[in-house]
Each structure stands twice: as C-alpha cells, then as structure tokens.
Design a protein around this motif. Structure first.
Motif, short mmCIF file in Angstrom:
data_model
loop_
_atom_site.label_atom_id
_atom_site.label_comp_id
_atom_site.label_asym_id
_atom_site.label_seq_id
_atom_site.Cartn_x
_atom_site.Cartn_y
_atom_site.Cartn_z
N ASN A 269 21.63 21.50 18.79
CA ASN A 269 21.27 22.44 17.55
C ASN A 269 20.53 21.52 16.57
O ASN A 269 21.04 20.10 16.47
CB ASN A 269 22.43 23.03 17.04
N PRO A 270 19.78 21.98 15.73
CA PRO A 270 18.92 21.38 14.56
C PRO A 270 20.26 20.77 13.62
O PRO A 270 21.33 21.41 13.47
CB PRO A 270 18.24 22.52 13.87
N SER A 271 20.20 19.51 13.33
CA SER A 271 21.09 18.90 12.54
C SER A 271 20.56 18.03 11.43
O SER A 271 19.02 18.02 11.51
CB SER A 271 21.96 17.96 13.35
N PRO A 272 21.06 17.64 10.44
CA PRO A 272 20.45 16.76 9.44
C PRO A 272 19.69 15.47 10.08
O PRO A 272 18.78 15.02 9.65
CB PRO A 272 21.86 16.28 8.54
N LEU A 273 20.19 15.13 11.13
CA LEU A 273 19.79 13.82 11.63
C LEU A 273 18.14 14.27 12.06
O LEU A 273 17.08 13.45 12.04
CB LEU A 273 20.44 13.54 13.05
N VAL A 274 18.03 15.29 12.88
CA VAL A 274 16.86 15.72 13.62
C VAL A 274 15.91 16.05 12.50
O VAL A 274 14.85 15.93 12.44
CB VAL A 274 16.93 17.21 14.49
N LEU A 275 16.31 16.59 11.13
CA LEU A 275 15.70 17.01 10.17
C LEU A 275 15.12 15.62 9.51
O LEU A 275 14.16 15.82 8.54
CB LEU A 275 16.12 17.93 9.05
N GLY A 276 15.81 14.62 9.78
CA GLY A 276 15.51 13.40 8.96
C GLY A 276 16.15 13.28 7.55
O GLY A 276 15.60 12.31 6.74
N THR A 277 17.19 14.08 7.33
CA THR A 277 17.73 14.38 5.85
C THR A 277 19.28 14.18 5.89
O THR A 277 19.76 15.07 6.03
CB THR A 277 17.49 15.43 5.02
N PRO A 278 19.76 13.03 6.34
CA PRO A 278 21.34 12.83 6.56
C PRO A 278 22.05 13.33 5.22
O PRO A 278 21.61 13.04 4.21
CB PRO A 278 21.66 11.45 6.82
N THR A 279 23.08 14.17 5.44
CA THR A 279 23.93 14.78 4.23
C THR A 279 25.28 13.89 3.96
O THR A 279 25.99 14.15 3.19
CB THR A 279 24.30 16.09 4.30
N GLN B 85 14.52 16.91 22.81
CA GLN B 85 14.88 16.93 21.34
C GLN B 85 15.31 15.51 20.99
O GLN B 85 15.23 15.15 19.77
CB GLN B 85 16.33 17.74 21.30
N VAL B 86 16.02 14.76 21.82
CA VAL B 86 16.10 13.29 21.49
C VAL B 86 14.98 12.63 21.17
O VAL B 86 14.93 12.01 20.21
CB VAL B 86 17.00 12.67 22.53
N HIS B 87 13.92 12.84 21.87
CA HIS B 87 12.74 12.17 21.40
C HIS B 87 12.17 12.72 20.13
O HIS B 87 11.58 11.76 19.52
CB HIS B 87 11.63 12.55 22.55
N GLY B 88 12.35 13.70 19.88
CA GLY B 88 12.27 14.38 18.37
C GLY B 88 12.66 13.63 17.37
O GLY B 88 12.12 13.08 16.58
N ALA B 89 13.92 13.23 17.57
CA ALA B 89 14.97 12.37 16.86
C ALA B 89 14.45 11.13 16.67
O ALA B 89 14.39 10.39 15.43
CB ALA B 89 16.29 12.66 17.03
N ILE B 90 13.92 10.44 17.77
CA ILE B 90 13.52 9.16 17.70
C ILE B 90 12.35 8.99 16.62
O ILE B 90 12.09 8.18 16.02
CB ILE B 90 13.09 8.66 19.16
N VAL B 91 11.35 10.14 17.10
CA VAL B 91 10.01 9.83 16.26
C VAL B 91 10.30 9.80 14.75
O VAL B 91 9.81 9.22 14.05
CB VAL B 91 9.25 11.03 16.72
N LYS B 92 11.28 10.76 14.47
CA LYS B 92 11.60 11.20 12.99
C LYS B 92 12.39 9.99 12.27
O LYS B 92 12.11 9.67 11.02
CB LYS B 92 12.43 12.50 12.86
N MET B 93 13.04 9.39 13.02
CA MET B 93 13.84 7.94 12.59
C MET B 93 13.28 6.65 12.61
O MET B 93 13.46 5.71 12.39
CB MET B 93 15.17 7.78 13.37
#
Length: 844
Positions: free
Chosen positions: A6-16, A159-167
């Motif tokens: 599920n979409p998370s602060p990590l995927v959005l690139g804004t850790p809470t 989805q993990v690939h997306g997180a990799i790019v964002k981070m």
C-alpha cells in the motif's frame, strides 16, 4: 502474490517518523562482551539458544547490538527452525522494549526469509518497516527484490522499483543489478533492458544479469550478441557469464558461434568448473558435435549427477540409446547414484531400443528406490512397455498411479495407437477427466495413422466446436487426412484457416500442405506452398516431387530432384521412390535408369525392394517386358507379390498372355489369397479373346469365394459426395444423367470417337458391350458433373480402380468438346484433361 504494497510515506518520499537507531549503531558491539563474539561462532541452533539465554540472564536483552546478532546469525543458518526462532526473538525485543527494531534486524530477517523461500513473510516485513517510517538502505532493496524475484511477485517488485527511484538508489550499481535480475526472471526483458541502458556504470554482474535474462527467455541470439558487445567494452566475463552464453549457443544449435564463445575460456585463462563443463557438454551435444562432448565428459574428473544426466538426456534425444545406457552402467558401478532424472533417460532409451529386459531392470531400480511415486517416471514406463509390446503391463502401471495427470492419459492413448488398438484409444480418450490440446492431437494423429480419415476430420470439427486450441501439430494431421480424402474444397478451407488464425507454418506443416494439395489434384497450389517455404528439408522436396509425379510431369520432377542436389540437400531412400515413380508415370526410361544407378554409385543409398518395384513399373509401362523380367531375376532380394503384380499389369497393357500367366503363378505361390491377380489375369485372357481361360479363372475365383471389386466413382457437388457404380442406375438424377450421356455420345461421335469394345471383358454381343461401356462409373460421374456444375468449374472425379483406355479417350474428348477441365484420380495417379489432352500423355 496476494500481498500488495500500500502507498506509504516511504513511497511518497516523505517519512513521517524519525529514523530510529541506524544500522551502523546496531552493528556496534561492546568490545568487552564475549557473548557477541561467541554468537558469530555458533554452528547449531541449540548453541545459539543457549547463548541467547545467557545474554538474557545478564540483562543485556534490551540492547539492539545483541538481538541484532542473534537475528542475523539465525538468518545465516537458513533453516525454517532458525528463522522461526529469529522472528520470536525479534518480536520479543519489540514488545519488551516498546520500541521498533533496527533496520539491520529487518534486513537480516528479510534476507533469511528470502533464502528459504518464504516470500510472503519477507515482503510483509518490508511493508512493516516502511509503515514504521524506517528508511530502507542499499542493502534492503536487493534483499526485497530477491524475494520478489523468487516469489514471482512482479507487482510488488515494480512498487519497490518506484521506491528505489524516489529515494535515489537508482544509481547504485548493486541495486540496479538486482533490478535487471528481477525483471529478467519475471519475463519483462524490456524493462530490464531499460534499467541496463540507463546505468551510468556497469560491472560484470550487470552484463551477466541481462545476458542470462535473454538466454532464459528464449532470446539466445540477443544473449550472444550482448556477450560480444560486453567483451568489446573491455568487461571480463566470469564463469556465470560463460555458462549463460554457452547455454544460449546450445539453444541456437550453432556450433560455429559456440566455438567462438568457448575460445574466450582459454583466452581469459578461465578454469572450467563443473557447471561450465556441464553447459559445454550440453551445447556440443545440441550442436551435433557428439565426439567433442564425449571427450569433455571423459576428461572431467568430477563427474557429478547433473553432468551424467545432461549427457544421458542428450544421447536419448539424439537417438543414441545404447550410449545412454552405457552411462547408466558406469553410474551404477562407480557413481554417482542415479536419480529420477537419470531413470527417465534410461527408461526412454530402453523404449527406443525396444529392449524389454533393460526396461524391466530400470523398472526394478525405480521400485527399489521409491521413485514410482513420480508421475513422470510412470508416464515414461507406460511409453516403454507400449513400445516393447507389453500393453497389459503399461495399463497396469497406469491403473496403479495415484496421480494420473493429463500426460499420463496422453501416454496411454499414444501407446495404444502405436500398437494399432485405435478403438481402445478412443475409449480411453472418451473417459479422460480433462483433455488438453495434446490429447486431441494424439487422437487425431492416431485416426489418420490408421487410415480413418473421415473420423479424423469429424474429430477436428468437434475440436473447433468445443473451441479446443488448434496448433500446427493439429493441422499437420488434418492436412494429411484431407489429402487422402482428396477433398480440394476442404483443402482450400484448411489452408485459409491456417493463414487466418496465424498458425505458425513450419517446415513440417508446409510439407503436409504441399502433399495435401498434390493428393487433392491441385499441383499448382502445392508448388506455390513449396516455393514459399523459407527452409526445405528432404521431406519437403519429396512432397514437391510427388506432386509433379501425380500430375504426370516427370521431367519437372527430375528437375526438382536436381535442384535439390544443387542446394546441398542429401537425398534419402524415400525421395528416390518419388522421383522414380515420376519417371515411371512420365515414361522417362533413360532418366530412371540413371537415377537408379546413382543411388549406390553417387549417393550411397542402397536400393530396397520398393525401388526395384518402381523400376519394374517403369520398364513394364514402357513395354520393355523382357528387360523387366531380367531385372526381377537379378534382384538381390526375393521379389514379392507387388513386384510380380507390376509385371502382370504391364502384361495386360501390352497383351503378353504367356508372361502374364507366369507372373500370375509367382503371385499365387507368394499369396494364394490375393484376389487382384485372378481379376487381372481374367481380364488379360478376356482381352486376348481366350474365353475358355477366362471361364477357368472365374470358376477358381468362385470356388475360393473371391469377388471382383466393382468399379465406382464419386464426385463432390455443393458439398455433397455422389457415388456411382458401373451399370448402376439408382441415382435420383439418373434420367437426366442418361439424357446427358446420349448427348455426349452424339457429340463425341461427330468428333470422331469410337468406343473401344476391347475394354468390355465379357463374352457378350457388340450392342451389350456398347451399353456396358457407356455406363462405366466415371462416365456417369462426368455426365452428372456436366449437368450439376457451372461451366467454369472443373469436374473432379475419384475412381477406386485404374481408368480404362476407353474412359480415358472419352474424358479427353469431353474436355475438348465441352471446354471443361476434368480431373480424374484413379487408384494409381491423377489425370488432368484439358482441351483434348491428358497430363499423363496417354502413358499410364
């Protein structure tokens, strides 16, 4: 995978959440603590548990460094029990300290679960750490991608690939390599290549990952090209690279390319390990370099089970069954111990040889080692016993199988068909709980094999109505059945169906289509299909030569044969049958003798009895009866009834009564029950006016219960087949047919037609002979065709016997007077009548 990220602060690139204790902190351990150092040295889970208890008793269980080491050590052990204990320690730490775990703990657990194949648990942990706001690092993503790869969790991996790019980890070469591997293993070569192309820095793992992806996804050519590109870039391949590219060469079956690739092994000074030797042996076997593969196998000191299985399976695939069994003997004497893969090859080799004793020995080994539970083993044994003629034993194995797969049912059906028990095969087919397209293809092929062509076509119609997958194998059987039925309209529909549905027309299917059109009396379409073929083997050339032979175009058939030789195709015994038959139908005596002599002298093909039969037919048709008899007497094998039958037919054509009687005696000695010889001899005597001899032969036929097969002809009009028998007037359109026959006879008489009464082999008056002659079955069919079809339509007639001389002359004149193309297929060949001429040039 059912689990979704599920979409998370990590995927959005804004850790809470603020990142807790980092990984480096987790790795820090007190120098004065012996327990931490001891944890690294634990070899068993029990040792680890004892040390963990000691740590807890010392009150150190709340320290992240200790629990991190417990979790990582359990993960490294890589067993289900150790991971269960690690998870408990992990959960206890979180609960007891009311805090989140460290990233190092998560990474260790994810890696551990990945190693033992628990993908759901690993991905759940990743989702959990993201939910807690813990930032993954460059170690987390490779572990998670590895899990997604092993679990085929493509959506989660994307989805993990997306997180990799964002981070911003998409420029880390280790992470990028894992992405290439993930996409390659999941079959998305395009995205894998995109990651590769966008890399700012590539190492040997980057290249190897993509090469392996290409090789495993049936893109071997691309794998080899990428390998050469890699070498040009100055990247030194490793052993994994070499194994992948060698496997690609094996798939291409390109020995020259394989040798080029293998040259790098020596050039780079690589030492071939067991995996590489296995790949090399497989490649050389698949490329046909059997001796090289044998040499490599013989020189290998560490022959493991995989290598033995590789060479055995390739021996079986190449039909070298005895060599495969020799490897088995060596394994039983010196090791390694054969497994189920070994026995699959061994049983298959026994089946190829028809060696029942060896097959039973393999069966015994299977039972002694508890391998009978594998359905693949049982399926192979069913095939083996069927091929060895032990149908009852095959059925017994099938009946005792606890897990009868569709392959098991198919094996039984195929075996029954091979043993000629089509009815039993049909019964098994009807009882199948579930059929795949192979089941249907096997049954359809069996019906065709047993000359049950109408039943085969009916089964094909059922396949279409039930929307069963139709492939090229199906269409090969359908085309074959249609060809023997001689149904041209159906043949055209089949060809259109193949093109409309995009069925891959490989060499085998194209050859079947050439043969189909030839047998249906359309040699022009047959040659069109032949000329469109990109590759042609000897079978394809044989079909094309056969098409010309059926048309009576002997010279074109010989030219095709010579063209085949110019293209470097080696002739076999079957193609010589085709070209000699064409010479026979075309009266090409000199060319026939030349081709017959070239079989041994030039091409190394020993003439068999069928080739002598073709020459006897050729010489006999040409009226060289003395030469024919000399050839028969000089044959290195005993002439059979077919050879003498060809001579007898030639004697009838050229009215040599004495030689006919001699040939008939030889046939009677070989096969007293053969009815055709009596009929033919009776006709020869009748043609010579020896009615006493006719009466004697016919009396013998009556005493032996032999009946002459009545002449019958059929014609297809508007999808319906109409059949006519000589002298029969039962057809509902008989009045119109009789009127048409009278009209034809009048117009043909004006054109100079005179009935050849010698073709009436009965002792009756001239008027009766004229009536009987005018009511031959092919004449009735032609008359019906004239009144039932449009003027532009060819009239196609199929006759069960050889066309008589009078009907042949009749058809030639009808084609001219009525300006119609008439095609007659008798029991020997096709006759194409156009404008008063026949394709056979009156030589049949």
């Amino acid at each position: 995978m059912a689990l979704t990220l599920n979409p998370s602060p990590l995927v959005l690139g804004t850790p809470t959440v603020t990142t807790p204790t980092n990984q480096h902190e987790a790795k820090t351990t007190p120098k004065d603590s012996p327990s931490i150092g001891s944890l690294k040295n634990c070899k068993t889970l029990n040792e680890l548990k004892q040390l963990h208890c000691h740590i807890l008793k010392q009150g150190l269980g709340h320290k992240p460094s200790y629990i991190s080491k417990v979790v990582s050590t359990c993960a490294q052990m890589g067993t289900f029990e150790s991971l269960t204990y690690a998870q408990k320690a992990f959960d206890y730490y979180i609960k007891d300290n009311e805090t989140s775990a460290t990233l190092f703990m998560y990474n260790s657990l994810i890696r551990g679960y990945s190693c033992i194949g628990l993908g759901v648990e690993a991905i759940s942990l990743y989702v959990e750490l993201v939910g807690f706001g813990i930032l993954p690092d460059k170690f987390t993503f490779p572990f998670v991608l590895n899990v997604c790869t092993k679990s085929s969790a493509f959506g989660e991996g994307v989805q993990v690939h997306g997180a990799i790019v964002k981070m911003g980890f998409d420029r880390d070469v280790f992470v990028e390599n894992c992405l290439i591997h993930f996409y390659g293993e999941c079959g998305d070569i395009v995205d894998g290549r995109r990651v590769f192309d966008e890399m700012s820095e590539r190492n040997v793992v980057s290249w190897t990952s993509l090469i392996c992806a290409y090789a495993r996804r049936d893109l071997p050519k691309e794998a080899v090209y990428l390998f050469f590109e890699m070498v040009e870039e100055g990247i030194k391949p490793n052993s994994v690279t070499m194994v992948c590219v060698i496997s690609a060469c094996a798939k291409l079956q390109n020995l020259e390319l394989g040798d080029r690739v293998c040259a790098y092994i020596d050039e780079l000074g690589m030492k071939a390990n067991a995996v590489m030797v296995n790949a090399l042996v497989d490649m050389y076997m698949k490329c046909g370099a059997v001796d090289t593969a044998k040499q490599l196998f013989g020189e290998c000191k560490d022959r493991n089970l995989v290598l033995c299985n590789t060479i055995m399976s390739n021996y079986v695939r190449l039909g070298l069954a005895r060599e495969a069994l020799a490897i088995l003997d060596e394994m039983l004497l010196h090791g390694p111990r054969p497994d189920r893969i070994t026995m699959l090859s061994a049983v298959s080799a026994s089946a190829q040889l028809g060696d029942l004793l060896c097959g039973r020995m393999c069966h015994g080994y299977v039972l002694r080692n508890g391998l009978e539970g594998w359905d693949s083993i049982c399926n192979t044994m069913i095939d083996m016993y069927m091929k060895c003629g032990k149908q009852e034993m095959a059925c017994r194995i099938f009946d005792h199988m606890s897990n009868k797969t569709v392959v098991s049912w198919n094996s039984l059906i195929a075996g029954l068909i091979k043993n000629g028990d089509v009815e039993a095969a049909r019964e098994v087919f009807s009882e199948m709980p579930g059929r795949d397209h192979i089941s249907w293809n096997t049954m359809l092929g069996g019906l065709t094999q047993e000359n049950m062509f109408e039943e085969a076509m009916e089964l094909f119609r059922v396949m279409l109505s039930e929307r069963i997958k139709v492939d090229r194998v199906t269409m090969v059987g359908v085309a074959s059945a249609c060809g023997y039925l001689g149904a041209l309209d159906l043949a055209k529909w089949i060809y259109a169906y193949i093109e409309k549905n995009g069925i891959h027309c490989d060499m085998q299917l194209a050859t079947a289509l050439v043969d189909m059109f030839a047998r249906c009396g359309d040699p022009q379409r047959a040659m069109q299909v032949f000329r469109r073929m990109e590759k042609r083997d000897v079978s394809a050339w044989t079909a094309a030569i056969g098409a010309m032979a059926m048309e009576g175009n002997g010279e074109q058939a010989v030219e095709l044969f010579n063209e085949m030789l110019r293209q470097g195709v080696k002739p076999d015994s079957i193609v010589f049958v085709g070209v000699l038959t064409a010479c026979s139908h075309g009266g090409l005596v000199n060319q026939g003798w030349h081709l017959f002599g070239s079989m041994t002298d030039i091409h190394g093909v020993s003439p068999q009895i069928v080739h002598y039969g073709c020459m006897v037919d050729l010489l006999g048709r040409a009226g060289l009866l003395g030469e024919t008899l000399d050839l028969i007497k000089s044959m290195p094998v005993e002439p059979n009834d077919v050879i003498w039958g060809s001579l007898l037919a030639a004697c009838q054509k050229h009215q040599n009564v004495d030689m006919a009687a001699y040939a008939a005696e030889r046939i009677t000695e070989l096969d007293p029950e053969k009815s055709g010889v009596h009929v033919l001899l009776s006709n020869i005597y009748a043609s010579a006016g020896k009615w006493t001899n006719v009466a004697r032969v016919r009396l013998q036929m009556k005493e032996q219960g032999i009946r002459k097969l009545p002449g019958s002809s059929s014609i297809e009009v508007n999808g319906k087949v109409h059949e006519f028998t000589s002298g029969d007037e039962s057809h509902p359109e008989m009045n119109n047919i009789s009127s048409m026959l009278r009209e034809i006879n009048c117009r043909l008489r004006d054109a100079g037609y005179v009935p050849d009464l010698t073709n009436v082999l009965l002792d009756v008056d001239e008027q009766e002979k004229k009536y009987l002659l005018s009511h031959h079955s092919e004449k009735l069919a032609m008359a019906f065709g004239l009144i039932s079809t449009s003027k532009t339509m060819p009239i196609r007639v199929v006759k069960n016997l050889r066309m008589c001389c009078d009907c042949h002359s009749f058809a030639k004149l009808v084609s001219k007077v009525y300006d119609r193309e008439i095609i007659v297929r008798d029991n020997n060949r096709f006759h194409f009548f156009r404008q008063g001429s026949c394709s056979c040039s009156d030589f049949w």
